[in-house]
Design an enzyme around this catalytic site. Structure first.
Site, short mmCIF file in Angstrom:
data_model
loop_
_atom_site.label_atom_id
_atom_site.label_comp_id
_atom_site.label_asym_id
_atom_site.label_seq_id
_atom_site.Cartn_x
_atom_site.Cartn_y
_atom_site.Cartn_z
N ASP A 2 -8.92 -5.05 2.07
CA ASP A 2 -7.68 -5.76 1.71
C ASP A 2 -7.70 -7.21 2.17
OD1 ASP A 2 -6.55 -3.49 0.58
OD2 ASP A 2 -5.78 -2.79 2.50
N ASP A 7 0.86 -1.17 0.00
CA ASP A 7 0.00 0.00 0.00
C ASP A 7 0.90 1.22 0.00
OD1 ASP A 7 -2.39 -1.06 0.07
OD2 ASP A 7 -2.90 -0.59 2.14
N ASP A 17 -4.34 -2.49 5.02
CA ASP A 17 -4.84 -2.01 6.30
C ASP A 17 -6.36 -1.99 6.34
OD1 ASP A 17 -5.23 -0.04 4.49
OD2 ASP A 17 -4.04 1.49 5.49
#
Length: 1184
Positions: free
Chosen positions: A798, A473, A794
């Site tokens: 996801d 990310d 997070d």
């Protein structure tokens, strides 16, 4: 129940509170009422609440709590609630006791074979075959069985049992400490799991276990509900109840339609408040757990074991999401429902059906099976050759017949052969391997805690060492996640820094402040800094914090606006989710109309804008052409500076015409743009270096983000993910999908294989895109080796990608519960550099196990070949079963500890990852193993066949059954062990490094173990006769007291075993002689007793050959210790007084000694065969 409770009130008011008696603590609901209420859903539940309590606030009143202020934070009240309604924890399963673990360790096949062999061997060593037939049975026990020899018989069996006990205890202790560690880890994860509740009107984060019935809990996107409750107020709340119902569709919850919130379910969208009505074992998850506890106790234990053994990596892929939900409430060690009983032993592992093994497990299993098969074949051949050789030698060459009375003797031989065979098998199977794996993983996990990696699945750290790709990310991992607005476009002007409030029209400023303050989660706020001079603390969503910070920078405050319009006055909220990429809030205006505020990704929201506020704060139309201008002149330059662009807009609905709020596209459209802001999230200073390390280590880092492509590209360039002049792709989600899907819209692996190798940045990606990419890379077969992918995430969205990845990293600070649940490792500091540390530890685990393998296989190859050839050529393994076990079990256990605790070095990051397909034993290792084995075998065989000439000692080859240990074989054993110790130092390096001592002192455990093993070896093999302190106590007069003449005669033809035998007999006679002399002295003082002692019946038959009363020693024989240093000394004293005894009396004593021995065969002494003139005994007699 009720009667009992009532009757108990009069006598015991105190325990009363613990019963679920009606309204026990003065609360208006009993536990049972609440439990039945929580079993209802939807309309039924609403009806029940209305009938029983009027409405939800009625329920709150009965539970003595306030929907807005919550409970008073009063310890007594909370304790009372816990006593009546229970605590919010599900009691963990009883851990296995140490004895249970011992019993489990005993189930190992190899150990069982050893135990049986040892017991048989022990039994036979105590069974003495009749002495007379020994001639007829062949040279079975070397013609005689001496005290020392009989002793040697049982030692072997006992020692094998002892080493089995050692292994079992080590294994059990290991399992026990692992379970303890696992529970420690679980409780740490549990303590970190907090939930937001309102107490005394304050928002507090309390540990999940501290929730009580009556608490008002704040529920938001990404939460995992820790208890059951009834909804008080909700904004666009959608729940994933698949963990309880199995239905994958999200359920919309609202206070007036379906207010029942269930523990273990995930909040997928929206926010709200609920009153907690059931906790712990009374919640829906708790009830399921209790059922599991009753019905599936055994199953569950196995599951738990599966999780805890070598980590059961596959569970991270196969663990059904349902399990997660149910378990997550308090994450007990029940994580895996598939794990199956994964015995610690690799051999068994092979047969356990599994969905997906970790890289190392797969390789080890394969190796263990191959080694096991090879060992089995070798041991079978050894036994067959030994048996055939013995049978042919005895019955064909010597032409003997099988006599019934000889059967026990032959059986002893066959048992000896069987034990040798089992020993070969034991040595071949690398017992220490599972131990090495476990120790290495457990050690790494402990150390990784310090590096901010909380490992949830043990072997995730080892898989990480093989990672070839990391999909990261952007926000929070590569960047600091401390966002600030640095540029803005307000009233037709592009400000490169924060504008002065005076530069803005009050109307624009007012609308902007309201739009930001109201249209953000009320849990997000900016608090004053904790320390003087520090930055203000950002609480909640970081993007919203940046916008609130912008309000403060404009010298306005968001708090008064929120107080004016509290959260429960918000009419409708469309919360942010990954599909919408925007958030909208509707409020009712004083004139009866509505106003909608919206904020979101600029290019998405601008498309929905038809007006924009000009510099005077008035509307002007905003056409597609104007939009393109704004994108080109404002948004793209901001994005190229690496800023995230957010558009803020609003829309008014006149009074009287309320729109259909469920038709979101209709509602959030026709907007008026207020501002576009550029938010900077600076790259973490340490990230570029970490990414360089990854690239040097052969790991490709890809950035997957929801941001605009220009922002993403700018940040990727700052981090070093993309470098100028490289051939790479940066795609948006839409373009990515277009390239990988065919005309029917299905994903094709071939198309994906063309895209992913060059792809470095995937922007504006949806969670499904992330999952597709991860799955595509893992399933791809296009490269020279399969990829091992790590993913960071997070958000709740996801989850699927984290689960699919080989290693999922969740963010400990910013991560939602759902993401943590799906992950394998939690980054407690949300930092990319921690991932690099995980790679280093992973490679270290892999290397530690390779080091141990190199060491272990060298030992195994040498020991098996020595045992095999030795057995075939000399009928006996030069390394006895006990010695082999010492080397194999004790030393290897320690070696696994020594080699598994080597600390990682930066040099680990200089090589490429091994990948899935590379064999566990590299060419260099093979060279080391074979080279060292050849060297060791040369030395051992030289010692075995010509060693006696070098050292001028007796040969230990072809020794009879039960012969005492020989110096020859002791030298071989010591040489073997010391070569292993040196090899242990060699094994520290497996990549062909020259200096094996490099960094050896950085590992104190290693040094301690090598020196310790050496010490034990020295102590274990020094003969007792050399230890002077033990000599007087145990051995009596030693070699030095016998004259050379006594030993010289017949020296040449007597071999070592016979010399030992002779020495024993001479000592015997001396002892007997002394006793008789001693008794004579005593008798001299007691002459009056002569008549009384005349010929009593004796227990030993000494009186048969002793005529004179002086020699009637029978009754004293049992009372006088044979050799006792004090006696000997007294003897010397006393013997000075009387005249020395005549020689013929002495001879008489000796003769009598000989006969005595013959007679007493079946009594306390050990047997000596009759003295035939040719026997060794006869020569002893003559010498004496």
């Amino acid at each position: 129940m009720g009667d009992m409770a009532n009757s108990s009130i009069e006598f015991h008011p105190k325990p009363q509170q613990q019963r679920e008696a009606p309204h026990a603590g003065g609360f208006g609901c009993t536990l049972a009422e609440l439990r039945t209420l929580m079993e209802l859903r939807g309309a039924e539940a609403l009806q029940k609440i209305e009938e029983a309590y009027g409405d939800v606030s009625g329920l709150c009143r009965r539970l003595k709590t306030s929907p807005t202020v919550g409970l008073a934070d009063n310890a007594d009240d909370l304790e009372k609630r816990r006593q009546i309604y229970g605590q919010n924890l599900i009691p963990p399963k009883q851990p296995k006791t140490f004895l249970q673990l011992v019993w489990e360790a005993l189930q190992d096949v190899t150990l069982i074979i050893l135990e049986v062999a040892a017991i048989v061997s022990l039994g036979l060593s105590f069974y003495a075959p009749p002495g007379e037939e020994s001639e007829a049975c062949g040279n079975v026990s070397g013609g005689a069985e001496d005290e020392g020899e009989a002793e040697a018989g049982w030692i072997e069996g006992a020692a094998i049992l002892l080493s089995v006990i050692c292994v079992v205890l080590v294994t059990a202790f290991n399992d026990w400490s692992k379970e303890k560690q696992f529970r420690g880890l679980q409780s740490r994860i549990e303590q970190e799991q907090k939930f937001t509740v309102i107490r005394n009107g304050q928002l507090l984060q309390v540990p999940v276990a501290a929730l009580v019935v009556g608490d008002i809990a704040q529920v938001k996107y990404g939460d995992l509900l820790p208890a059951d409750g009834v909804l008080i107020q909700a904004n666009d709340l959608k729940i994933d109840e698949s963990s309880l119902t199995g239905e994958s569709d999200h359920v919309r919850k609202s206070a007036d339609k379906d207010p029942m919130m269930l523990s273990g379910t995930h909040v997928m969208e929206g926010s709200g408040r609920m009153v907690v009505t059931a906790v712990g074992v009374n919640s829906q998850t708790g009830i399921i757990f209790t059922l599991l506890g009753a019905g599936g106790e055994e199953e569950e234990k196995k599951d738990k074991k599966g999780k805890q053994q070598d980590g059961a990596m596959e569970s991270s892929q196969t663990k059904a999401k349902k399990q997660d939900g149910a378990v997550a409430m308090e994450m007990q060690p029940l994580k895996s429902a598939e794990g199956g009983e994964m015995e610690d032993r690799e051999k068994k592992k092979a047969s356990t059906p599994k969905k997906e093994k970790s890289v190392l497990q797969g390789k080890l299993t394969k190796l263990a099976v191959q080694i096991g098969k090879a060992g089995l074949v070798m041991s079978a051949i050894t036994v067959i050759i030994l048996v055939l050789y013995f049978v042919i030698e005895t019955f064909v060459v010597r032409g003997r017949t099988w006599l019934a009375e000889c059967t026990p003797v032959y059986v002893q031989y066959f048992v000896k052969f069987f034990i040798i065979g089992v020993t070969v098998l034991v040595v071949a199977v690398p017992e220490g391997l599972p131990l090495a794996v476990t120790i290495s993983l457990a050690y790494s996990v402990k150390k990784m805690m310090k590096d901010n990696n909380l490992v949830r699945h043990l072997d995730a750290c080892e898989t990480m060492g093989n990672a070839t790709a990391i999909c990261s990310d952007k926000t929070g991992t590569l960047t600091t996640n401390r966002m600030t607005v640095v540029q803005s476009y307000l009233g037709d002007t592009h400000y490169k820094e924060i504008p002065a409030p005076s530069a803005l029209t009050p109307k624009i400023l007012d609308v902007l402040v309201h739009a930001i303050s109201i249209n953000s989660a009320y849990t997000t706020k900016i608090l004053p800094p904790e320390k003087e001079g520090a930055l203000p603390r950002q609480v909640g969503n970081k993007t919203e914090c940046a916008l609130l910070g912008f309000v403060l920078d404009l010298k306005r405050d968001f708090q008064p606006v929120r107080e004016q319009i509290p959260e429960d006055k918000l009419y409708k909220v469309y919360t942010f989710n990954s599909v919408r990429k925007s958030m909208s809030t509707v409020i009712r205006m004083p004139d009866g109309g509505f106003r909608l505020f919206s904020k979101g990704a600029s290019e998405i929201l601008l498309k929905k804008c038809t007006n924009i506020l000009n510099s005077n704060g008035e509307l002007r139309s905003f056409r597609p052409r104007d939009r393109d201008d704004v994108v080109r002149k404002i948004i793209e330059p901001m994005a190229c500076d690496g800023l995230r662009t957010i558009c803020i807009a609003y829309r008014d609905f006149p009074a009287g015409q309320e729109p259909d709020w469920d038709n979101e596209n209709e509602v959030v459209g026709d907007l008026t743009c207020i501002a576009v802001v550029g938010i900077e999230d600076p790259v973490r200073p340490e990230v570029p270096e970490a990414i360089r390390k990854c690239q040097r280590a052969g790991i490709t880092v890809r950035m997957v983000t929801g941001d605009n492509i220009n922002t993403a590209r700018a940040i990727a360039a700052k981090c070093g993910i993309i470098q100028p002049g490289e051939d790479f792709l940066c795609l948006e989600g839409k373009e990515f999908n277009r390239r990988i899907r065919n005309e029917k819209g299905e994903i094709e692996q071939e198309r994906l294989d063309k895209v992913w190798p060059k792809l470095r940045v995937l922007a504006r990606s949806s969670p499904t895109d992330k999952h597709t990419l991860v799955k595509g890379i893992i399933d791809s077969t296009s490269g020279e080796q399969r990829q091992v992918v790590a993913v960071t995430g997070d958000g709740t969205n996801d989850g699927p990608a984290l689960k699919k990845a080989d290693v999922g990293f969740a963010m400990g600070i910013a991560g939602t519960d759902v993401a943590k649940e799906a992950s394998d490792i939690i980054l407690t500091d949300d930092n990319f550099t921690s991932i690099v540390k995980a790679v280093m530890w992973g490679r270290n685990v892999y290397d530690s196990i390779s080091k141990f393998l190199q060491f272990q296989l060298t030992v195994n190859v040498v020991a098996v070949i020595v045992a095999f050839t030795g057995a075939c050529i000399t009928q006996d393994s030069p390394l006895k079963a006990v010695q082999m076990l010492w080397v194999n079990l004790i030393m290897d256990t320690f070696a696994s500890l020594a080699l598994a605790t080597e600390p990682p070095t930066e040099s680990l990051l200089l090589r490429k990852p091994y990948g899935r397909d590379k064999p566990l034993i590299s060419r260099t290792m093979m060279k080391n193993i074979l080279g060292h084995a050849a060297y060791q075998l040369t030395i051992i065989f030289t010692l075995l066949f010509v060693g006696e000439l070098f050292f001028d000692i007796d040969s230990g080859r072809n020794a009879p059954l039960h012969s005492p240990p020989s110096e020859h074989y002791t030298i071989i054993f010591n040489t073997f062990v010391l070569m292993q110790l040196c090899n242990e130092i060699n094994a520290r390096k497996i990549h062909g490094e020259r200096n094996v001592f490099d960094g050896i002192f950085s590992n104190p455990i290693f040094c301690t173990i090598v020196l310790g093993t050496f010490g034990i070896q020295v102590i274990a093999t020094i003969p007792t006769s050399q230890l002077k302190c033990l000599k007087e106590a145990g051995h009596g007069p030693g070699k030095d007291e016998m004259t050379d003449e006594e030993l010289a005669e017949g020296e040449e033809e007597i071999d070592h075993a016979e010399r030992e035998l002779r020495r024993g007999q001479i000592l015997w006679f001396r002892g007997l002689n002394r006793i008789q002399t001693q008794i004579r002295v005593v008798k001299a003082f007691r002459s009056s007793l002569y008549e009384g002692l005349e010929k009593p019946e004796s227990k030993t038959s000494i009186h048969n050959f002793m005529a004179t009363p002086e020699f009637l020693i029978n009754d004293y024989t049992h009372n006088i210790p044979l050799i006792d240093d004090t006696d000997v000394d007294e003897n010397e004293e006393r013997l000075r007084a009387p005249p020395p005894p005549s020689p013929n009396q002495n001879n008489n004593a000796i003769d009598s000694g000989i006969y005595l021995t013959t007679h007493v065969t079946k009594s306390a002494t050990s047997s000596v065969s009759p003295s035939s003139p040719g026997s060794s005994l006869h020569s002893v007699e003559t010498a004496l």
